[in-house]
Design an enzyme around this catalytic site. Sequence first.
Site, PDB file in Angstrom:
ATOM      1  CD  GLU A   1      23.220  23.044  43.932  1.00  0.00           C
ATOM      2  OE1 GLU A   1      21.998  23.218  43.707  1.00  0.00           O
ATOM      3  OE2 GLU A   1      23.850  22.081  43.493  1.00  0.00           O
TER       4      GLU A   1
ATOM      5  CG  ASP B   1      14.741  20.275  42.444  1.00  0.00           C
ATOM      6  OD1 ASP B   1      15.842  19.716  42.554  1.00  0.00           O
ATOM      7  OD2 ASP B   1      14.611  21.504  42.278  1.00  0.00           O
TER       8      ASP B   1
END
Length: 246
Positions: free
Chosen positions: A34, A45
């Site tokens: 990723e 996140d």
Amino acid sequence: MKKLVGYITASLPNNDFTVDLAYSMKEAGVDILELGIPFSDPVADGPVIEKANLIALNNGFKLKDLFEVSSKIAKDIDTLWMGYMNPFYHFGIENFLQKADEFGISGTIIPDLPYEMAQNFEPLFEKYNKTNICFVAPTDTEERIKQIATNAQKFIYMVAYAGITGSGQKEDLSQIIQNVRKYSNTPLYIGFGVDENTCREKIIGVDGVIVGSAFVKHIIDDSLSNNEKIKKISSIAKEIKEKINE
């Protein structure tokens, strides 16, 4: 063989480092990379990846850096672009997919693009033969899981808990795993809170793990040289790959 997906922030601290790290991680056992697109408000996140995003932006990250790195790694490494909808929207989804096709990027992960809205772009993804990875979460109903899982491709991203990456919460995922398996044979990978200490537990019942903060925390560790960062992250990747396949 259980799979390992590894997230790193693109162009942090520079493009050459990202390229070197990507190849080292592949050698250590990472199956899919990723490549994170730095963004100022990465809502899914935790603090580690958020800090990495902000450092990269302060260093002057531009999309041309993402494309430069991608042009050097995607021909050899199965790479997904992971980012938030804002950059995709401003550059244009089709423009991104054209670039992905040019470099050999296999698809995207866009956490703040709801499944229902993502369906509007599905014809474009099909046109360029790219995959937009679908998410399922502990809060999803069986009916919603059926809707998402039935047409999912490449892998399904199972969120381990409601919250942000790296926070290490725990939830009973047996029912969501059962529901996904009922409607899809697509591999199921688990993300959020996965590291070298939790991966044995997290891999139970699924086909792979997705690891981000456990790698990125070393990228932003100023006490390490770039070579030390690469060695440390690759060592952790190798340890995780071995543990999930014991």
